[in-house]
Scaffold this motif. Structure first.
Motif, mmCIF file in Angstrom:
data_model
loop_
_atom_site.group_PDB
_atom_site.id
_atom_site.type_symbol
_atom_site.label_atom_id
_atom_site.label_comp_id
_atom_site.label_asym_id
_atom_site.label_seq_id
_atom_site.Cartn_x
_atom_site.Cartn_y
_atom_site.Cartn_z
ATOM 1 N N ASP A 132 -5.004 8.973 0.252
ATOM 2 C CA ASP A 132 -5.510 7.644 -0.108
ATOM 3 C C ASP A 132 -5.702 6.807 1.156
ATOM 4 O O ASP A 132 -4.901 6.881 2.099
ATOM 5 N N THR A 133 -6.763 6.006 1.158
ATOM 6 C CA THR A 133 -7.046 5.142 2.307
ATOM 7 C C THR A 133 -7.319 3.735 1.821
ATOM 8 O O THR A 133 -7.651 3.510 0.652
ATOM 9 N N ALA A 134 -7.202 2.782 2.738
ATOM 10 C CA ALA A 134 -7.490 1.386 2.407
ATOM 11 C C ALA A 134 -7.530 0.586 3.702
ATOM 12 O O ALA A 134 -7.077 1.050 4.759
ATOM 13 N N PHE A 178 0.836 -1.200 0.000
ATOM 14 C CA PHE A 178 0.000 0.000 0.000
ATOM 15 C C PHE A 178 0.873 1.253 0.000
ATOM 16 O O PHE A 178 0.637 2.198 -0.766
ATOM 17 N N ARG A 236 0.135 5.819 -5.586
ATOM 18 C CA ARG A 236 -0.383 6.324 -4.308
ATOM 19 C C ARG A 236 -0.331 7.851 -4.243
ATOM 20 O O ARG A 236 0.629 8.488 -4.670
#
Length: 573
Positions: free
Chosen positions: A511-513, A501, A507
């Motif tokens: 940004d999120t995950a 990630f 990226r």
């Protein structure tokens, strides 16, 4: 006086109310009123005393009086007790975080009490100025953050309730034992909310501090200050048993043994231990050992002649080997392998081996990736010389006659490898009794992580919002207190999924995950928030500039802010 006159006087006295009977009646009435008044006042006094006793012994007394004032913020005895209880495990002793019981055991209760009080008062001063900053800048908790705080408070109350059952007492009684009188669920929730808001204000201020490329470039006074150096060293100390000259000779002997291995290819096992030569006092004293040493020299020559005989014998197989010329070449290649194996030993391991052979109780110090700005004044010029290569070694005189250093160069790079800043919230899967993680436990952790990310995405999706959620929810004890931030993550440093990630080429900041992670210590899911990617030297400069700016700001806003203990502080102890 005539009878008629006397009658007239009595009639006049009765009319005026001054006759004996009337006066007696009036006096009796006055006494009755006075007695009644005294009884009423006495009753009121008794009731007031009872009320005061009840008030002093009731939790209300601990909630509405003021024990400490900090600026325009007042803390009740119950609030102070709550803060003190939470501070027991985070006392500052000489820069180290220790718990109250440890300090009390080793240094006494008086010091433990002093540290506890100063820690608690410091926490109140910190939060009071941060809460003011939050009000002035419109910073507030989101509904989800408030609900998270309420859930945390409820969980604490439930845990106290379960503990109370074990001792067969009420929850309120057990809570008073843990925190002190006046502390209830409402107070715990309000205190947790204040703490969360104060930290959100701090995160907001920290995030707002930015640096331009010019700021980062000019941070390092000398370009090598941002470089990274790796090296090993050992200090040959001077003491009662070793003079400065002996220390220097010993250091040079270590270097000489090392160069035998490095330059001449001598195997480490074949390098004999050395004895540091005696310092030369004067020419006459030194002349006598020279004459004595001449006698063994002749004897020493005899083994040399004998040693030559095996060399001649060794030549015989060489002649036989010459016949199959092609085959003879193969042993030559094989013979090179041990040399390659010897050179596979890292320089620091070689020097450590030589050091241990001579001084079994001594250790070699290895320092990896030290910023140039942190290099010692003695080693910096030599380590930073242009052309320095791995395995270079030297001796350097220590300051104040402390001895002589043996310094081994290992690496120098410009520290431009990319690193990322990332925030995360770790939700761990619950381990089974055997230490494994079931699919159900992992699924539960993922569901919680997904819920957190969904709630975050429903808000403004700011970095400070994510930071306060990490503060409230993350199970990573190493980063939760600073909003889940890792500011200089190198590629390959984190678990595989987290690393992928962070270093995905696409990226972007914000940004999120939700990514899975597992190591020997845990299994679970990371809710991640990408901050930025920078060359490592710029990231170090950014963090240093931010820390300085934040400290300067903190000093400014707390100037003149001192906690003041009020009369109700006596209820805290």
């Amino acid at each position: 006086m005539s009878a008629s006159t006397e009658r007239k006087n009595r009639a006049a006295a009765r009319a005026a109310g001054t006759d004996k009977k009337t006066l007696a009646a009036q006096e009796a009435e006055q006494k009755a009123r006075k007695s009644k008044r005294k009884w009423i006042i006495g009753t009121i006094a008794v009731l007031l005393c009872i009320a005061l006793v009840l008030f002093l012994s009731s939790p209300l007394m601990y909630r509405i009086t003021t024990a400490v004032s900090v600026g325009d913020k007042n803390y009740s005895p119950a609030q102070v007790k709550f803060i003190r209880t939470n501070a027991r495990n985070s006392l500052n002793l000489g820069g180290y975080t220790v718990d109250y019981n440890t300090v009390s055991q080793y240094y006494g209760e008086d010091l433990a009490d002093q540290l506890l009080e100063s820690t608690a008062l410091g926490q109140m001063a910190r939060n009071s100025v941060l809460l003011k900053y939050a009000r002035e800048n419109g910073i507030s908790l989101t509904p989800y953050e408030k609900q998270t705080v309420a859930d945390t408070a409820k969980a604490q109350i439930n845990a106290i309730g379960e503990a109370a059952k074990m001792y067969n007492v009420s929850t309120s009684t057990y809570m008073s034992g843990v925190y002190g009188a006046g502390v209830n669920e409402t107070l715990i929730r309000s205190m947790l909310e204040e703490d969360a808001l104060a930290n959100k204000a701090l995160f907001s201020k920290y995030i707002s501090i930015s640096s331009t490329p010019e700021d980062l470039a000019s941070y390092y006074t000398d370009p090598i200050d941002g470089d990274l150096f790796s090296y090993a060293y050992y200090l040959v100390k001077t003491d009662d048993s070793r003079t400065a000259e002996e220390a220097q000779a010993t250091a040079e002997a270590l270097v000489s043994s090392f160069t035998e291995w490095r330059d001449e290819g001598v195997a480490l096992d074949d390098i004999a231990p050395f004895v540091a030569p005696e310092p030369v006092e004067d020419a006459e004293d030194n002349a006598e050992p020279a004459e004595d040493n001449a006698e063994p020299a002749e004897d020493a020559a005899e083994p040399a002649e004998d040693a030559a005989e095996p060399a001649e014998d060794a030549a015989e197989p060489a002649e036989d080997a010459a016949e199959p010329a092609e085959d003879a070449a193969e042993p030559v290649e094989d013979a090179a392998e041990p040399a390659e194996d010897a050179q596979a030993v890292e320089p620091e391991d070689a020097l450590r081996s030589i050091l241990t052979k001579n001084f079994p109780d001594e250790t070699l110090t290895v320092r990896n990736e030290v910023l140039g700005s942190s290099l010692e004044e003695i080693t910096r010029p030599w380590l930073s010389e242009e052309g320095r290569v791995k395995g270079d070694i030297t001796t350097l005189e220590a300051a104040d006659g402390a001895g002589w250093y043996v310094v081994l160069f290992l690496d120098h790079n410009d520290n431009t490898e990319p690193v990322v800043a990332v925030r995360h919230i770790l939700i761990k899967a619950e381990a089974s009794e055997d230490g494994t993680y079931s699919d159900e436990a992992k699924a539960a952790a993922k569901a919680k992580a997904d819920e957190i990310l969904a709630a975050f995405n429903q808000g403004d999706k700011t970095e400070e919002d994510f930071a306060v959620l990490a503060f409230l929810l993350s199970e990573d004890g190493g980063s939760s207190s600073n909003g889940g931030l890792y500011s200089t993550v190198e590629q390959g440093q984190m678990v595989k999924e987290f690393d992928e990630f962070c270093f995905d080429e696409s990226r972007q900041p914000g940004d999120t995950a939700v990514v899975y992670g597992e190591s020997g210590a845990y299994a679970g899911y990371h809710v991640t928030y990408f901050v930025e990617k920078l060359p490592a030297r710029d990231a170090s400069a950014r963090d240093a500039l931010r820390s300085k700016a934040l400290n300067d700001w903190s000093t400014e806003i707390t100037e003149g802010i001192e906690p003041v203990k009020r009369w109700a502080y006596k209820l805290v102890d």
